[in-house]
Design a protein around this motif. Structure first.
Motif, PDB file in Angstrom:
ATOM      1  N   VAL A   1      78.155  49.902 -38.392  1.00  0.00           N
ATOM      2  CA  VAL A   1      77.725  49.477 -37.813  1.00  0.00           C
ATOM      3  C   VAL A   1      76.393  48.816 -38.622  1.00  0.00           C
ATOM      4  O   VAL A   1      76.815  49.519 -39.535  1.00  0.00           O
ATOM      5  CB  VAL A   1      77.279  50.744 -36.870  1.00  0.00           C
ATOM      6  CG1 VAL A   1      75.858  50.483 -36.352  1.00  0.00           C
ATOM      7  CG2 VAL A   1      78.206  50.964 -36.011  1.00  0.00           C
ATOM      8  N   GLN A   2      75.582  48.165 -38.234  1.00  0.00           N
ATOM      9  CA  GLN A   2      75.362  47.063 -39.304  1.00  0.00           C
ATOM     10  C   GLN A   2      73.772  47.294 -38.892  1.00  0.00           C
ATOM     11  O   GLN A   2      73.468  45.843 -37.756  1.00  0.00           O
ATOM     12  CB  GLN A   2      75.459  46.121 -39.891  1.00  0.00           C
ATOM     13  CG  GLN A   2      75.122  45.301 -40.959  1.00  0.00           C
ATOM     14  CD  GLN A   2      75.591  44.197 -41.247  1.00  0.00           C
ATOM     15  OE1 GLN A   2      76.824  43.730 -39.884  1.00  0.00           O
ATOM     16  NE2 GLN A   2      75.498  43.211 -42.396  1.00  0.00           N
ATOM     17  N   PRO A   3      72.672  47.724 -39.085  1.00  0.00           N
ATOM     18  CA  PRO A   3      71.683  47.912 -38.363  1.00  0.00           C
ATOM     19  C   PRO A   3      70.478  47.319 -38.863  1.00  0.00           C
ATOM     20  O   PRO A   3      70.247  46.920 -40.722  1.00  0.00           O
ATOM     21  CB  PRO A   3      70.435  49.253 -37.797  1.00  0.00           C
ATOM     22  CG  PRO A   3      71.984  50.223 -39.054  1.00  0.00           C
ATOM     23  CD  PRO A   3      73.251  49.853 -39.637  1.00  0.00           C
ATOM     24  N   VAL A   4      70.201  46.503 -37.929  1.00  0.00           N
ATOM     25  CA  VAL A   4      68.541  45.442 -38.293  1.00  0.00           C
ATOM     26  C   VAL A   4      67.302  45.553 -38.058  1.00  0.00           C
ATOM     27  O   VAL A   4      67.412  46.130 -36.658  1.00  0.00           O
ATOM     28  CB  VAL A   4      68.928  44.113 -38.070  1.00  0.00           C
ATOM     29  CG1 VAL A   4      68.979  43.797 -36.093  1.00  0.00           C
ATOM     30  CG2 VAL A   4      68.065  42.937 -38.320  1.00  0.00           C
TER      31      VAL A   4
ATOM     32  N   ALA B   1      78.172  37.541 -41.411  1.00  0.00           N
ATOM     33  CA  ALA B   1      77.564  36.519 -42.642  1.00  0.00           C
ATOM     34  C   ALA B   1      76.971  37.588 -43.779  1.00  0.00           C
ATOM     35  O   ALA B   1      77.268  38.588 -43.435  1.00  0.00           O
ATOM     36  CB  ALA B   1      77.209  35.632 -41.064  1.00  0.00           C
ATOM     37  N   ALA B   2      76.526  37.337 -44.406  1.00  0.00           N
ATOM     38  CA  ALA B   2      75.232  38.111 -45.249  1.00  0.00           C
ATOM     39  C   ALA B   2      74.664  38.356 -44.416  1.00  0.00           C
ATOM     40  O   ALA B   2      73.998  37.515 -42.681  1.00  0.00           O
ATOM     41  CB  ALA B   2      74.900  36.484 -45.551  1.00  0.00           C
ATOM     42  N   PRO B   3      73.652  39.026 -45.015  1.00  0.00           N
ATOM     43  CA  PRO B   3      72.761  39.698 -43.791  1.00  0.00           C
ATOM     44  C   PRO B   3      71.371  38.809 -43.607  1.00  0.00           C
ATOM     45  O   PRO B   3      71.252  37.663 -44.546  1.00  0.00           O
ATOM     46  CB  PRO B   3      71.849  41.233 -45.392  1.00  0.00           C
ATOM     47  CG  PRO B   3      73.207  41.009 -45.647  1.00  0.00           C
ATOM     48  CD  PRO B   3      74.402  40.051 -45.965  1.00  0.00           C
ATOM     49  N   THR B   4      71.139  38.786 -43.090  1.00  0.00           N
ATOM     50  CA  THR B   4      69.676  38.770 -42.402  1.00  0.00           C
ATOM     51  C   THR B   4      68.152  38.828 -42.638  1.00  0.00           C
ATOM     52  O   THR B   4      68.036  38.198 -42.652  1.00  0.00           O
ATOM     53  CB  THR B   4      70.455  37.467 -41.436  1.00  0.00           C
ATOM     54  OG1 THR B   4      69.940  38.339 -40.109  1.00  0.00           O
ATOM     55  CG2 THR B   4      70.706  35.978 -41.447  1.00  0.00           C
ATOM     56  N   GLY B   5      68.556  40.183 -42.711  1.00  0.00           N
ATOM     57  CA  GLY B   5      67.397  40.684 -42.790  1.00  0.00           C
ATOM     58  C   GLY B   5      67.202  41.381 -44.088  1.00  0.00           C
ATOM     59  O   GLY B   5      68.435  42.085 -44.606  1.00  0.00           O
ATOM     60  N   ALA B   6      65.983  42.091 -44.172  1.00  0.00           N
ATOM     61  CA  ALA B   6      65.850  42.531 -45.739  1.00  0.00           C
ATOM     62  C   ALA B   6      65.849  44.347 -45.641  1.00  0.00           C
ATOM     63  O   ALA B   6      65.925  44.607 -46.673  1.00  0.00           O
ATOM     64  CB  ALA B   6      64.902  41.826 -46.648  1.00  0.00           C
TER      65      ALA B   6
END
Length: 256
Positions: free
Chosen positions: A132-135, A224-229
């Motif tokens: 899971v990759q939360p944003v 893809a590369a993360p778009t949120g920091a």
């Protein structure tokens, strides 16, 4: 007049007159009562057509990672159909694909915390090792604004910088709350049964069969590369005092 009169396309188009960029977040998490995925698709396409008639310059559409016309899961298949229609419709557009969105009013992370605060164990479907990759919601909003100002058509995953196995995500939330709990691994059908029983207690739909399947299939992560920091681990520590204090009801929020 209702601003979103999907059954009155002329009124819907008039409500969009003067709009330059339409940010579309409309969708349904699950079918309930008279609300269906097919209905959500029809309404969304009606909204796109009304935007075209009203002269809207650009549409920024929030979809989801894993959206796929060929998906066996109606939620993800419906999202794929909407994406395909938008691409074929001729309007300038951006498609953002978030994973699990977290923030002050989110559903999943908050309700995991609610369960950890109140029950002595926590059940996960299967082995719990699916990713899971939360944003963060503000990161998604910033990406949407940026996408609205762009000119080219684009599809972009909106994903955070941290990826967790689902079981580790639960442990992270439990640790931040100071509520360590034994994790019990159950067959998906058993988790679905427990979620249904809990739903009767809180008056909500807790977790659907399709959501369990999508989670276990790893559809809530991006290549893809993360778009949120914003890091979930830091955000959790900053909001531990209020996280999970109240149940966040999807039915109360969106189906009434």
């Amino acid at each position: 007049m209702k601003p979103f009169a999907f059954d009155r396309p002329a009124d819907l188009a008039r409500s969009l007159e003067g709009v330059s960029t339409l940010y579309n977040t409309y969708w349904v998490r699950f079918e309930h009562g008279g609300v269906t995925f097919e209905q959500a698709i029809r309404h969304t396409l009606a909204l796109f057509d009304a935007a075209r008639q009203a002269g809207v310059r650009r549409i920024v559409h929030l979809s989801i990672t894993g959206a796929d016309l060929a998906s066996a899961l109606p939620y993800f298949r419906g999202k794929g159909r909407v994406e395909a229609a938008l691409r074929a419709g001729g309007l300038s557009h951006a498609i953002l694909r978030p994973t699990v969105i977290f923030g002050r009013e989110d559903i999943l992370i908050n309700n995991i915390a609610w369960l950890l605060r109140r029950f002595p164990i926590f059940a996960v479907p299967g082995d719990g090792r699916y990713p899971v990759q939360p944003v963060y919601v503000d990161d998604v909003a910033a990406l949407a604004v940026e996408a609205g100002q762009a000119r080219e058509d684009l599809t972009l995953d909106a994903v955070g910088p941290e990826t967790y196995a689902y079981e580790d995500l639960v442990r992270l939330v439990a640790g931040v709350l100071g509520r360590p709990r034994p994790i019990v691994h159950l067959p998906p059908a058993a988790v679905r049964l427990a979620a249904s029983a809990l739903g009767g207690l809180v008056g909500d739909v807790v977790l659907t069969r399709d959501e369990i399947a999508g989670l276990m299939a790893g559809l809530l992560v991006s290549r893809a590369a993360p778009t949120g920091a914003t890091r979930l681990s830091r955000w959790l520590r900053e909001h531990a005092a209020t996280l999970g204090v109240r149940w966040a009801s999807e039915l109360r929020r969106h189906y009434r």
